[in-house]
Design a protein around this motif. Structure first.
Motif, PDB file in Angstrom:
ATOM      1  N   CYS A 149      37.126  25.100 103.394  1.00 61.08           N
ATOM      2  CA  CYS A 149      36.749  23.795 104.110  1.00 61.08           C
ATOM      3  C   CYS A 149      37.881  24.070 105.488  1.00 61.08           C
ATOM      4  O   CYS A 149      38.602  24.235 105.482  1.00 61.08           O
ATOM      5  N   HIS A 186      38.443  21.666 107.551  1.00 60.06           N
ATOM      6  CA  HIS A 186      38.909  20.087 107.577  1.00 60.06           C
ATOM      7  C   HIS A 186      40.161  20.260 106.556  1.00 60.06           C
ATOM      8  O   HIS A 186      39.912  21.191 105.471  1.00 60.06           O
ATOM      9  N   SER A 187      41.005  19.290 106.607  1.00 56.68           N
ATOM     10  CA  SER A 187      42.074  19.203 105.650  1.00 56.68           C
ATOM     11  C   SER A 187      42.377  17.673 105.089  1.00 56.68           C
ATOM     12  O   SER A 187      43.191  17.097 105.461  1.00 56.68           O
ATOM     13  N   CYS A 188      41.143  17.013 104.752  1.00 60.49           N
ATOM     14  CA  CYS A 188      41.213  15.617 104.509  1.00 60.49           C
ATOM     15  C   CYS A 188      42.417  15.324 103.654  1.00 60.49           C
ATOM     16  O   CYS A 188      42.757  15.924 103.014  1.00 60.49           O
ATOM     17  N   PHE A 215      42.937  13.309 101.217  1.00 58.93           N
ATOM     18  CA  PHE A 215      42.631  12.930 100.133  1.00 58.93           C
ATOM     19  C   PHE A 215      41.874  14.024  99.143  1.00 58.93           C
ATOM     20  O   PHE A 215      41.883  13.716  97.964  1.00 58.93           O
ATOM     21  N   CYS A 216      41.986  15.412  99.884  1.00 57.23           N
ATOM     22  CA  CYS A 216      41.255  16.226  99.131  1.00 57.23           C
ATOM     23  C   CYS A 216      42.078  17.748  98.927  1.00 57.23           C
ATOM     24  O   CYS A 216      42.726  18.087  99.865  1.00 57.23           O
ATOM     25  N   VAL A 225      40.553  20.432  98.581  1.00 58.93           N
ATOM     26  CA  VAL A 225      40.061  21.904  98.901  1.00 58.93           C
ATOM     27  C   VAL A 225      40.764  22.644 100.215  1.00 58.93           C
ATOM     28  O   VAL A 225      40.954  23.724 100.041  1.00 58.93           O
ATOM     29  N   GLY A 234      33.687  22.443 100.862  1.00 61.26           N
ATOM     30  CA  GLY A 234      33.187  22.715 102.099  1.00 61.26           C
ATOM     31  C   GLY A 234      32.562  21.515 102.719  1.00 61.26           C
ATOM     32  O   GLY A 234      32.287  20.569 102.159  1.00 61.26           O
ATOM     33  N   GLU A 235      32.426  21.553 104.114  1.00 61.21           N
ATOM     34  CA  GLU A 235      31.707  20.275 104.754  1.00 61.21           C
ATOM     35  C   GLU A 235      30.112  20.989 105.270  1.00 61.21           C
ATOM     36  O   GLU A 235      30.128  21.947 106.073  1.00 61.21           O
ATOM     37  N   ILE A 284      31.361  14.465 106.338  1.00 62.21           N
ATOM     38  CA  ILE A 284      32.103  13.580 107.363  1.00 62.21           C
ATOM     39  C   ILE A 284      31.392  13.186 108.561  1.00 62.21           C
ATOM     40  O   ILE A 284      32.135  12.608 109.398  1.00 62.21           O
TER      41      ILE A 284
HETATM   42  S1  SF4 Z   1      35.829  19.518 101.308  1.00 61.55           S
HETATM   43 FE1  SF4 Z   1      35.279  17.391 102.354  1.00 61.55          FE
HETATM   44  S2  SF4 Z   1      36.575  15.773 101.900  1.00 61.55           S
HETATM   45 FE2  SF4 Z   1      37.624  17.919 101.331  1.00 61.55          FE
HETATM   46  S3  SF4 Z   1      38.603  18.598 103.214  1.00 61.55           S
HETATM   47 FE3  SF4 Z   1      36.636  19.369 103.390  1.00 61.55          FE
HETATM   48  S4  SF4 Z   1      35.620  17.742 104.565  1.00 61.55           S
HETATM   49 FE4  SF4 Z   1      37.329  16.833 103.766  1.00 61.55          FE
END
Ligand code: SF4
Length: 329
Positions: free
Chosen positions: A73, A75-77, A79-80, A82, A124-125, A160
């Protein structure tokens, strides 16, 4: 996509597949549990598989699956897990479809189901890969009938809502594309779930590791101009200690039960959430706190779903964790 491994929870399996360029991809199939009153209490308060097995719903009534949409992904939220894997781009339409076909092939005894809920939500987003994802969503009935299955699908698009995708589309374009498939291909029976988590926009973006996402007001204002039939749009809140969820603030900016519902989800105990010192606001042991928060939404006429059953964390099988173990070994 090559099969690498499968791991078992009392309610289903997490599969590890590998793309032709050797990227590990997760997908899952799970059975739902019955959650009426006393039964809900019993399931919530146990890790004993025998008790969970007793309460599993029949496949024919409901079946749950998730598939990945990207190699990792962008992103690097906070709480996640991935995010830990590194990002290597989108999955093709064929690679997403292959995961669906793999799950069906691995579960040959499920030939009929009145609700197959599929989340495009493992790794993934999906907004960044919206066309490939929605092409598969549109073809789900064709895919299952070509494999001799009699399924009624309920696709679930979780996002998101980035302000701008990696392909330059706006978050509003993504809303339009998803709603178009929801209303025109699925007669409104598609779950559109948006990751909100906090009503404090600064904190919210911090939790998304600085990702520029549409604000809650922009989302609510835009959705309020749209036709949304049958399934309303779900605002997901992963509830965390010390993170603001202000129901009145949401009511003031136009949240309403005609277009929206809210889902309250305990925070999974992931590697990232530990590193970022995030704790769940409530879970199995103080479930009544979730109910109390849900009641506040009910007073403004917004329906609530509480999701406290997943229990993937105890097995180390939350999103991305299996792929992480695979890469490290
Ligand atoms: S998979 Fe979703 S929650 Fe996890 S980092 Fe990517 S956007 Fe954020």
């Amino acid at each position: 996509m090559n099969y690498k491994n499968a791991f078992y929870l009392p309610s289903g399996r997490v599969f590890l597949l590998e793309t032709s360029d050797k990227y590990p991809i997760e997908c899952t199939e799970m059975r739902d549990v019955t959650i009426g009153g006393k039964e809900h209490y019993e399931v919530r308060n146990t890790l004993d598989p025998h008790i969970i097995w007793k309460h599993l719903k029949d496949y024919e009534e409901k079946w749950l699956m998730t598939v990945s949409t990207q190699r990792g992904c962008p992103h690097s939220c906070h709480f996640c897990d991935v995010a830990e894997l590194g990002f290597k781009g989108d999955l093709t339409e064929q690679e997403i479809e292959e995961q669906v076909r793999f799950i069906l092939t691995a579960t040959p005894y499920v030939t009929k189901s009145n609700k197959v809920k599929i989340g495009f939500a493992r790794m993934g987003e999906p907004a960044h890969n919206v066309d490939n994802v929605l092409n598969v969503v549109k073809r789900l009935p064709e895919i299952s009938s070509s494999m001799g299955r009699d399924f009624k699908w309920l696709p679930c698009f979780n996002s998101i809502l980035p302000r701008k995708t990696t392909k330059g589309e706006s978050g509003f374009d993504i809303i339009d594309k998803v709603l178009n498939v929801k209303e025109n291909n699925y007669d409104g029976f598609l779950h559109f779930q948006l990751s909100i988590n906090s009503t404090d926009e600064v904190k919210r973006k911090e939790l998304f590791a600085g990702a520029d996402v549409l604000s809650i007001k922009e989302i609510i204002d835009y959705m309020n101009t749209k036709t949304i039939s049958n399934r309303t749009v779900t605002l997901n809140f992963i509830v965390m200690d010390g993170i603001e969820v202000d129901v009145n603030k949401l009511a003031d900016i136009g949240l309403n039960g005609d277009k929206f519902r809210v889902k309250l989800i305990p925070l999974n105990d992931t590697i990232r959430s530990q590193t970022k010192h995030l704790n769940t606001y409530a879970n199995y042991t103080n479930y009544e706190e979730l109910i109390k928060l849900g009641d506040k939404f009910n007073t403004i006429g917004v329906p609530i779903v509480i999701d406290a059953i997943a229990k993937c964390e105890e097995a180390g099988l939350c999103c991305g964790q299996l792929a992480h173990i695979f890469i490290n070994n």
